[in-house]
Design an enzyme around this catalytic site. Structure first.
Site, mmCIF file in Angstrom:
data_model
loop_
_atom_site.group_PDB
_atom_site.id
_atom_site.type_symbol
_atom_site.label_atom_id
_atom_site.label_comp_id
_atom_site.label_asym_id
_atom_site.label_seq_id
_atom_site.Cartn_x
_atom_site.Cartn_y
_atom_site.Cartn_z
ATOM 1 C CE1 TYR A 8 6.087 6.563 75.866
ATOM 2 C CE2 TYR A 8 7.977 5.569 74.777
ATOM 3 C CZ TYR A 8 6.849 6.367 74.727
ATOM 4 O OH TYR A 8 6.488 6.960 73.552
ATOM 5 C CE LYS B 263 -7.836 14.338 80.414
ATOM 6 N NZ LYS B 263 -8.593 15.228 79.504
ATOM 7 C CG ASP C 80 -7.983 17.620 76.997
ATOM 8 O OD1 ASP C 80 -7.247 18.305 77.750
ATOM 9 O OD2 ASP C 80 -9.117 17.246 77.328
ATOM 10 C CG ASP D 118 5.946 9.423 71.448
ATOM 11 O OD1 ASP D 118 6.857 9.716 70.646
ATOM 12 O OD2 ASP D 118 5.137 8.502 71.254
ATOM 13 C CG ASP E 74 5.309 12.055 65.997
ATOM 14 O OD1 ASP E 74 6.468 12.175 66.444
ATOM 15 O OD2 ASP E 74 4.937 11.085 65.305
HETATM 16 C C1 IPM Z 1 10.379 8.898 69.681
HETATM 17 C C2 IPM Z 1 9.899 7.565 69.195
HETATM 18 C C3 IPM Z 1 10.163 6.507 70.256
HETATM 19 C C4 IPM Z 1 9.383 6.906 71.499
HETATM 20 C C5 IPM Z 1 9.846 5.066 69.833
HETATM 21 C C6 IPM Z 1 10.604 4.664 68.593
HETATM 22 C C7 IPM Z 1 10.065 4.087 70.956
HETATM 23 O O1 IPM Z 1 8.563 7.632 68.838
HETATM 24 O O2 IPM Z 1 11.574 9.017 70.000
HETATM 25 O O3 IPM Z 1 9.585 9.838 69.742
HETATM 26 O O4 IPM Z 1 8.187 6.614 71.612
HETATM 27 O O5 IPM Z 1 9.978 7.517 72.387
HETATM 28 MG MG MG Z 2 7.749 9.601 68.870
#
Ligand code: IPM
Ligand code: MG
Length: 352
Positions: free
Chosen positions: A141, A191, A223, A247, A251
Site C-alpha cells: 500500500y 509467502k 494461500d 485486507d 474479507d
Molecule cells: C479495508 C478497505 C481499505 C483497505 C480500502 C477502502 C482502501 O478495503 O479497510 O479493508 O484496503 O485497507
Molecule cells: Mg478491505
C-alpha cells in the site's frame, strides 16, 4: 471524564451507520456519567467534493488532537475515475499513515444464532474466535517506487512490497501480547517460499516467538491460510500478517460471521489516538435507504471505548447488548431481516 471523539462518517452508508453508533455512545455516556464531545469532519469522496482533497491538513489535525476517531466508510462510483488525481481511498490511507496506526485489529466471532446465515456448515463454525492483526501502514500500500511510466515503448505500472525490520517487529510483538490474553496461539501468515519481504517477516516472527515461550507459533503460507480459514477456522487464534494479505483474508473471514456488516476494527499505533471503523465499505447500492447493518460500527465504538478511552466495562456493555439483540432475533437485511439501521440501533440501546 470528558473525551473528544472525531467523527468521519465519509461516503455511502458511512453517515447512516456512524449516526447510530453515536446514539449508542450517547446512551453509554448518560448511563455511566461520561461526557463525549463529538466533532464531525469530512473525509473521502465527500471531502474531495467540498475541498478538492480526500483528507485536508485541518481534518488530520482534528483527528490527531482527539482521543479517538470513529470512521464510517469511504468511496463510491462517483469518484472511481482511474485518471482522477485524488481518490477517497487515498484519504483513508493518508489518515492511517498520519495517525501512525500500524496495527489493525479485526476480531472475527460467530454468533451462534447467525451460523445458519453463513455459507459454511454450522459444525465448522462452532467456537470460532479469531483475531486478525493486520499490518496497516507498510507493504504494497505504501512502498516506493509506485506509479506508472513508459519503458522500452511499453506502458508499465509498479507497486513495491517493502518492509523494514522494525515495522515487522512492532506488529509481531503486539500480536504475541494479544495472544497472551487469549488461547496463546499465533499464526504468522506470509509467502516466504516466494517473497523476500516474507522471509524477513518469518525470521522476525521466529525471533519474537523465542522471546515468548508461552505462546505457540505457527508459520503459514497465505494461500494455505486462505484455505484453512474456511476448512478449519476454529484452529486459528491470533493471525498476524502484512497489509495486503490481511485486507484479503479479513474479507474472507467475514463470511464466517454471516455478514461483513457485523465486523468491527480498531487501528492502533504508538500514540493513544486510535482509529475505529467497520470492515465493510460504503455500499453505494444501499446508501440512503436506511437499511445498512450498524452493528460493525457499533462494535467498533465498543473497541474505541476499550482501547482508546480505557472504559472496559462500558465496552463490554455494548458487546453484550449486541449479542443479546441478535439472540432475540433482531435482523437487518444483510442477515435476513427487515429492520432498518435505526431500528436495529434502537433494539441495542434498549438492552444497554
Ligand atoms: C479495508 C478497505 C481499505 C483497505 C480500502 C477502502 C482502501 O478495503 O479497510 O479493508 O484496503 O485497507
Ligand atoms: Mg478491505
Amino acid at each position: 471524564m470528558n473525551f473528544k471523539i472525531t467523527l468521519l462518517p465519509g461516503d455511502g452508508i458511512g453517515p447512516e451507520v456512524v449516526a447510530e453508533a453515536v446514539r449508542v455512545l450517547e446512551s453509554i455516556a448518560s448511563k455511566y456519567k461520561h461526557s463525549f464531545t463529538f466533532q464531525e469532519r469530512l473525509m473521502g469522496g465527500c471531502s474531495i467534493d467540498a475541498y478538492g482533497s480526500s483528507l485536508t491538513d485541518e481534518t488530520l489535525a482534528d483527528c490527531k488532537s482527539a482521543d479517538a476517531v470513529l470512521l464510517g466508510a469511504v468511496g463510491g462510483p462517483k469518484w472511481d475515475d482511474p485518471a482522477a488525481k485524488d481518490r477517497p481511498e487515498r484519504g483513508l490511507l493518508a489518515l492511517r499513515k498520519g495517525l501512525g496506526v500500524f496495527a489493525n485489529l479485526r476480531p472475527v466471532k460467530v454468533h451462534p444464532a447467525l451460523m445458519e446465515w453463513s455459507p459454511l456448515k454450522p459444525e465448522k463454525l462452532q467456537g470460532v474466535d479469531i483475531l486478525v492483526v493486520r499490518e496497516l501502514t507498510g507493504g504494497l500500500y505504501f512502498g516506493f517506487p509506485k506509479g506508472r511510466d513508459v519503458k522500452d515503448g511499453r506502458e508499465r505500472a509498479v507497486d513495491t512490497l517493502e518492509y523494514y525490520d522494525y515495522e515487522i517487529k512492532r506488529i509481531m510483538k503486539l500480536a504475541f501480547d494479544l495472544a497472551k490474553g487469549r488461547r496463546k496461539k499465533v499464526t504468522s501468515v506470509d509467502k516466504a517460499n516466494v517473497l523476500e519481504s516474507s522471509r524477513l517477516w518469518r525470521q522476525i516472527a521466529t525471533q519474537v516467538g523465542k522471546e515468548n515461550p508461552g505462546i505457540e507459533l505457527d508459520h503459514m503460507l497465505v494461500d494455505t491460510a486462505s484455505m484453512k480459514l474456511i476448512t478449519a477456522p476454529v484452529s486459528m487464534d491470533v493471525v498476524v500478517t502484512e497489509n495486503m494479505f490481511g485486507d484479503i483474508l479479513t474479507d474472507e473471514a467475514s463470511v464466517l460471521a454471516g455478514s461483513m456488516g457485523m465486523l468491527p476494527s480498531a487501528s492502533l499505533g504508538e500514540s493513544t489516538v486510535g482509529l475505529y471503523e467497520p470492515i465493510h465499505g460504503s455500499a453505494p447500492d444501499i446508501a440512503g435507504k436506511g437499511i445498512a447493518n450498524p452493528i460493525g460500527t457499533i462494535l467498533s465504538s465498543a473497541m474505541l471505548l476499550r482501547h482508546s478511552l480505557k472504559l472496559e466495562v462500558e465496552a463490554e456493555a455494548i458487546e453484550t447488548a449486541v449479542d443479546e439483540t441478535i439472540t432475540a432475533g433482531a435482523r437487518t437485511a444483510d442477515i435476513g431481516g427487515k429492520l432498518t439501521t435505526r431500528q436495529m440501533a434502537d433494539e441495542i440501546i434498549k438492552k444497554l
